[in-house]
Write a protein that holds these residues in place. Structure first.
Motif, PDB file in Angstrom:
ATOM      1  N   VAL A 156       0.841  -1.202   0.000  1.00  0.00           N
ATOM      2  CA  VAL A 156       0.000   0.000   0.000  1.00  0.00           C
ATOM      3  C   VAL A 156       0.878   1.255   0.000  1.00  0.00           C
ATOM      4  CG1 VAL A 156      -1.612   1.352   1.407  1.00  0.00           C
ATOM      5  CG2 VAL A 156      -1.992  -1.098   1.075  1.00  0.00           C
ATOM      6  N   GLU A 157       1.949   1.187   0.765  1.00  0.00           N
ATOM      7  CA  GLU A 157       2.815   2.365   0.887  1.00  0.00           C
ATOM      8  C   GLU A 157       3.464   2.719  -0.450  1.00  0.00           C
ATOM      9  OE1 GLU A 157       5.688   1.963   4.050  1.00  0.00           O
ATOM     10  OE2 GLU A 157       5.807   4.151   4.260  1.00  0.00           O
ATOM     11  N   ILE A 158       4.035   1.731  -1.129  1.00  0.00           N
ATOM     12  CA  ILE A 158       4.783   2.053  -2.357  1.00  0.00           C
ATOM     13  C   ILE A 158       3.870   2.363  -3.540  1.00  0.00           C
ATOM     14  CG2 ILE A 158       6.832   0.765  -1.663  1.00  0.00           C
ATOM     15  CD1 ILE A 158       5.988  -1.539  -3.382  1.00  0.00           C
ATOM     16  N   THR A 159       2.608   1.900  -3.466  1.00  0.00           N
ATOM     17  CA  THR A 159       1.702   2.140  -4.597  1.00  0.00           C
ATOM     18  C   THR A 159       0.779   3.334  -4.385  1.00  0.00           C
ATOM     19  OG1 THR A 159       0.059   0.595  -3.688  1.00  0.00           O
ATOM     20  CG2 THR A 159       1.647  -0.293  -5.289  1.00  0.00           C
ATOM     21  N   SER A 160       0.703   3.848  -3.139  1.00  0.00           N
ATOM     22  CA  SER A 160      -0.265   4.909  -2.878  1.00  0.00           C
ATOM     23  C   SER A 160       0.220   5.937  -1.851  1.00  0.00           C
ATOM     24  CB  SER A 160      -1.590   4.271  -2.405  1.00  0.00           C
ATOM     25  OG  SER A 160      -2.559   5.238  -2.152  1.00  0.00           O
ATOM     26  N   THR A 161       0.578   5.473  -0.662  1.00  0.00           N
ATOM     27  CA  THR A 161       0.860   6.403   0.429  1.00  0.00           C
ATOM     28  C   THR A 161       2.126   7.223   0.176  1.00  0.00           C
ATOM     29  OG1 THR A 161      -0.149   4.768   1.888  1.00  0.00           O
ATOM     30  CG2 THR A 161       1.059   6.583   2.934  1.00  0.00           C
ATOM     31  N   ALA A 162       3.198   6.546  -0.210  1.00  0.00           N
ATOM     32  CA  ALA A 162       4.457   7.277  -0.416  1.00  0.00           C
ATOM     33  C   ALA A 162       4.366   8.282  -1.567  1.00  0.00           C
ATOM     34  CB  ALA A 162       5.613   6.298  -0.621  1.00  0.00           C
ATOM     35  N   PRO A 163       3.813   7.903  -2.725  1.00  0.00           N
ATOM     36  CA  PRO A 163       3.670   8.930  -3.758  1.00  0.00           C
ATOM     37  C   PRO A 163       2.782  10.094  -3.324  1.00  0.00           C
ATOM     38  CG  PRO A 163       2.677   6.831  -4.479  1.00  0.00           C
ATOM     39  CD  PRO A 163       3.471   6.548  -3.241  1.00  0.00           C
ATOM     40  N   ALA A 164       1.745   9.809  -2.527  1.00  0.00           N
ATOM     41  CA  ALA A 164       0.899  10.904  -2.029  1.00  0.00           C
ATOM     42  C   ALA A 164       1.712  11.854  -1.150  1.00  0.00           C
ATOM     43  CB  ALA A 164      -0.290  10.349  -1.248  1.00  0.00           C
ATOM     44  N   LYS A 165       2.550  11.284  -0.302  1.00  0.00           N
ATOM     45  CA  LYS A 165       3.343  12.124   0.600  1.00  0.00           C
ATOM     46  C   LYS A 165       4.412  12.904  -0.167  1.00  0.00           C
ATOM     47  CE  LYS A 165       2.800   9.519   4.904  1.00  0.00           C
ATOM     48  NZ  LYS A 165       3.417   8.596   5.883  1.00  0.00           N
ATOM     49  N   ILE A 166       5.129  12.219  -1.024  1.00  0.00           N
ATOM     50  CA  ILE A 166       6.250  12.863  -1.722  1.00  0.00           C
ATOM     51  C   ILE A 166       5.737  13.956  -2.661  1.00  0.00           C
ATOM     52  CG2 ILE A 166       8.059  12.453  -3.454  1.00  0.00           C
ATOM     53  CD1 ILE A 166       8.466   9.670  -2.099  1.00  0.00           C
ATOM     54  N   PHE A 167       4.564  13.729  -3.253  1.00  0.00           N
ATOM     55  CA  PHE A 167       4.076  14.679  -4.259  1.00  0.00           C
ATOM     56  C   PHE A 167       2.914  15.553  -3.775  1.00  0.00           C
ATOM     57  CE2 PHE A 167       6.372  11.540  -6.867  1.00  0.00           C
ATOM     58  CZ  PHE A 167       7.288  12.412  -7.449  1.00  0.00           C
ATOM     59  N   GLY A 168       2.833  15.730  -2.448  1.00  0.00           N
ATOM     60  CA  GLY A 168       1.950  16.776  -1.922  1.00  0.00           C
ATOM     61  C   GLY A 168       0.460  16.502  -2.033  1.00  0.00           C
ATOM     62  N   MET A 169       0.050  15.228  -1.873  1.00  0.00           N
ATOM     63  CA  MET A 169      -1.382  14.897  -1.939  1.00  0.00           C
ATOM     64  C   MET A 169      -1.862  14.213  -0.670  1.00  0.00           C
ATOM     65  SD  MET A 169      -1.683  13.383  -5.827  1.00  0.00           S
ATOM     66  CE  MET A 169      -0.105  12.552  -5.879  1.00  0.00           C
ATOM     67  N   TYR A 170      -0.947  13.999   0.280  1.00  0.00           N
ATOM     68  CA  TYR A 170      -1.283  13.157   1.424  1.00  0.00           C
ATOM     69  C   TYR A 170      -2.332  13.826   2.298  1.00  0.00           C
ATOM     70  CZ  TYR A 170      -0.750   9.788   5.161  1.00  0.00           C
ATOM     71  OH  TYR A 170      -0.984   8.819   6.103  1.00  0.00           O
ATOM     72  N   GLY A 171      -3.182  12.992   2.867  1.00  0.00           N
ATOM     73  CA  GLY A 171      -4.302  13.507   3.659  1.00  0.00           C
ATOM     74  C   GLY A 171      -5.560  13.457   2.822  1.00  0.00           C
ATOM     75  N   ARG A 172      -5.435  13.976   1.604  1.00  0.00           N
ATOM     76  CA  ARG A 172      -6.559  13.899   0.671  1.00  0.00           C
ATOM     77  C   ARG A 172      -6.527  12.575  -0.092  1.00  0.00           C
ATOM     78  NH1 ARG A 172      -7.175  18.214  -4.213  1.00  0.00           N
ATOM     79  NH2 ARG A 172      -8.789  17.098  -5.344  1.00  0.00           N
ATOM     80  N   LYS A 173      -5.327  12.174  -0.486  1.00  0.00           N
ATOM     81  CA  LYS A 173      -5.137  10.920  -1.209  1.00  0.00           C
ATOM     82  C   LYS A 173      -4.108  10.082  -0.440  1.00  0.00           C
ATOM     83  CE  LYS A 173      -7.203  12.511  -5.117  1.00  0.00           C
ATOM     84  NZ  LYS A 173      -8.588  12.051  -5.448  1.00  0.00           N
ATOM     85  N   GLY A 174      -4.061   8.795  -0.739  1.00  0.00           N
ATOM     86  CA  GLY A 174      -2.943   7.972  -0.268  1.00  0.00           C
ATOM     87  C   GLY A 174      -3.168   7.218   1.016  1.00  0.00           C
ATOM     88  N   THR A 175      -4.334   7.382   1.650  1.00  0.00           N
ATOM     89  CA  THR A 175      -4.612   6.566   2.828  1.00  0.00           C
ATOM     90  C   THR A 175      -6.120   6.485   3.032  1.00  0.00           C
ATOM     91  OG1 THR A 175      -3.974   6.124   5.116  1.00  0.00           O
ATOM     92  CG2 THR A 175      -4.534   8.416   4.570  1.00  0.00           C
TER      93      THR A 175
END
Ligand SMILES: [Zn+2]
Length: 468
Positions: free
Chosen positions: A371-390
């Motif tokens: 889950v982290e490598i396919t969704s959470t980490a890209p959301a965090k690195i590219f400024g989408m986390y919170g809205r996307k990625g979890t």
């Protein structure tokens, strides 16, 4: 509009627990103990025996990309529909600053390609083809638009290549703006010499694409990009890292405490240089290898173990696809008599989760790491986390109900990407989406599109600045 995903096992990057997921107005409203009654649901999805995971984020795609005298065969319509069938609910594609042109014009061109077409949410990185004073200034306007990452190339002289001084200036500027520089780190000038020498010697077959782009060209470019970022005191992100020694350069930088990040792609975990040799003696012969021409090239098999280890040990953060499909007919054929004219790229946006789940089944990575490598980490690195990625209260309800027992045979017949071959033709995978929701709407169920609207339902994602 209220939806309930009940009796599933929620898997995030950090946790695995039994919960019902309640969705309201496109957002996750509650994660509740199974059976908790919070109201009446308009739609109920039974997830018993299945995993409930955040929708995939593919932060490296090229829909409708003009390249190598042709255009990638998926556009924002077909490519995003294919992505959704594979459990990906957000892509980040690449707009291009044309040489001599403004980034704004490039961004508008890509908005026009996506608007009214994209079926899932999408963001853009900006490819910088020159970092002159005007471009450096304009980076601020891009960041305000939510285009908070910029890609630069050490490869493709005369097309995308920028020199170290331009890269360095862009890095310094990115540091001021909270933007992230991403790097294609193969050094292209000597590669072009190897290509010329190979062609002069009569070597025209697809495998020479790999033989003229050796691992050293990627590892030294990676080291140079890391050094520039270290000097500029900024984070840096390597796109499509393919090889052991390039990974070791990233590991060394991370061990020194530098904010260095890297992605790899499924093709570097599942395909090898031998695929580029085609099927000598078979019906398509050596030419079959053209379907595996991508850049950096596929590497010999022993690299796979290093990349899996990198994913397991957090030295690689992301698996994206570099989805850039070209049909064998009419497109790859441009290089029939000259490997350097084969358009670079492979299809992959739909098959990323299917393939990586094999890594879970084989114990190479945990479900949470998947889950982290396919969704959470890209959301965090590219400024989408919170809205996307979890999966969290208040996040967009981009959700995949993943059936770990569902089987699929990967084939051009069973996949939705608009391309006339599959690099994984006939490969049987176990584990596939049973249901895919985008902002609370069920869009794919049992491998069929069920959303009310398709083209144009996707929204542009304004991304935040870098904050890791
Ligand atoms: Zn790419």
């Amino acid at each position: 509009m209220r939806a309930l995903i009940k009796d599933g096992t929620v898997v995030t990057a950090s946790d695995t627990f039994a919960a019902d997921v309640w969705i309201e107005n496109g957002k996750i409203a509650a994660l509740a103990a199974p059976g908790t009654q919070i109201g009446n649901a308009d739609t109920t999805i039974d997830a018993k025996g299945k995993y409930v995971i955040p929708g995939g984020i593919d932060c490296h795609t090229h829909m409708d990309l003009p390249f190598g005298g042709t255009t990638s065969s998926d556009d924002f319509d077909t490519g995003t529909v294919a992505a959704a069938h594979g459990g990906t609910t957000t892509i980040v594609d690449f707009a291009i600053q044309q040489k001599g042109g403004a980034m704004r014009a490039g961004l508008d061109t890509w908005f026009a390609k996506a608007e009214g077409k994209a079926a899932i949410d999408y963001g853009f990185h900006m490819i910088m083809t020159e970092a002159n004073p005007a471009a450096l200034e304009e980076m601020a306007a891009m960041v305000r638009e939510g285009v908070t990452s910029f890609k630069m190339f050490m490869a493709y002289p005369g097309v995308f290549l920028v020199d170290d001084q331009q890269i360095f200036r862009a890095m310094l500027r990115a540091g001021e703006l909270g933007a992230l520089i991403t790097m294609h780190a193969e050094i292209g000038l000597p590669i072009d010499v190897l290509v010329q020498k190979a062609l002069a010697a009569g070597h025209t077959a697809p495998v020479y694409h790999a033989l003229t782009r050796p691992e050293a060209a990627e590892s030294t470019g990676t080291e140079r990009a890391l050094a520039l970022a270290e000097m500029a005191k900024v984070p840096v992100y390597m796109v499509h890292l393919s090889a052991q020694r390039a990974l070791e350069r990233v590991m060394e930088a991370r061990d020194r405490g530098l904010p260095a990040y890297a992605e790899t792609c499924p093709q570097y975990l599942f395909c090898t240089e031998d695929d580029l040799r085609g099927e000598p003696g078979g019906p398509d012969g050596e030419w079959k290898g053209a379907g595996y021409v991508c850049t950096p090239p596929l590497r010999p098999r022993h690299h796979h173990d290093h990349l899996w280890r990198g994913l397991r040990n957090y030295d690689l953060q992301v698996v994206a696809t570099d989805h850039c499909p070209f049909c064998m007919k009419d497109q790859k054929e441009l290089g029939r008599s000259d490997f350097s004219k084969i358009p670079n790229g492979m299809p992959g946006v739909e098959t990323r989760l299917h393939l990586l789940w094999e890594g879970v089944r084989e114990g190479k990575i945990s479900m949470n790491r998947f889950v982290e490598i396919t969704s959470t980490a890209p959301a965090k690195i590219f400024g989408m986390y919170g809205r996307k990625g979890t999966l969290a209260v208040g996040a967009d309800a981009d959700v995949v109900v993943w059936d770990p027992n569902r089987e699929k045979v990967l084939s051009r017949e069973t996949l939705h990407m608009r391309v006339d071959y599959s690099p994984f033709e006939g490969k049987r995978v176990i584990g596939a989406p049973a249901a895919v929701l985008s902002r609370g709407e069920l869009i794919v169920a049992d491998d069929k599109w069920v959303g009310a609207k398709k083209q144009g339902r996707g929204q542009f994602v304004r991304r935040g600045t870098f904050s890791l």
